[in-house]
Scaffold this motif. Structure first.
Motif: not given
Length: 116
Positions: A84-105
């Motif tokens: 999952y990811a969430n964040g904010q765009l403004s104009g022509n750029a944006g940023s945010g955070k994500w989280n997930g897992a790899s091999a259950g970690i």
């Protein structure tokens, strides 16, 4: 989870050639976006980059199971294969955070996007 999948959901392959929507249906963030993700914790790939498409506020990516939206004010909410990811765009750029897992970690980090 491979970093490419995370990039796709970000706001994780969302900007590759979509059909133009009628002018009244377009949102301020429709178009092609270059998204880069950076892993801060966990064993996911350290970085990845992908082109994504936003059409009528919906995020998509060729060959990826992406589900997400960008609201009129630029609020980003995306999921792909359990990440999952969430964040904010403004104009022509944006940023945010994500989280997930790899091999259950668990993995997490930040993403940045720029309109192309």
């Amino acid at each position: 989870m491979r970093l490419g999948r995370i990039a796709a959901f970000c706001a994780a392959s969302v900007f590759t050639g979509s059909l133009a929507a009628p002018a009244f249906a377009q949102t301020p963030y429709d178009g092609n976006w270059q998204v880069t993700i950076v892993t801060k914790t966990g064993t996911c790939e350290p970085t990845a980059s992908s082109m994504l498409t936003v059409a009528d506020g919906k995020i998509s990516a060729p060959g990826a199971n992406v589900s997400g939206t960008i609201g009129r004010e630029g609020l980003v909410k995306v999921s792909i294969n359990g990440a999952y990811a969430n964040g904010q765009l403004s104009g022509n750029a944006g940023s945010g955070k994500w989280n997930g897992a790899s091999a259950g970690i668990p993995c997490s980090g930040r993403w940045e996007a720029s309109r192309q």
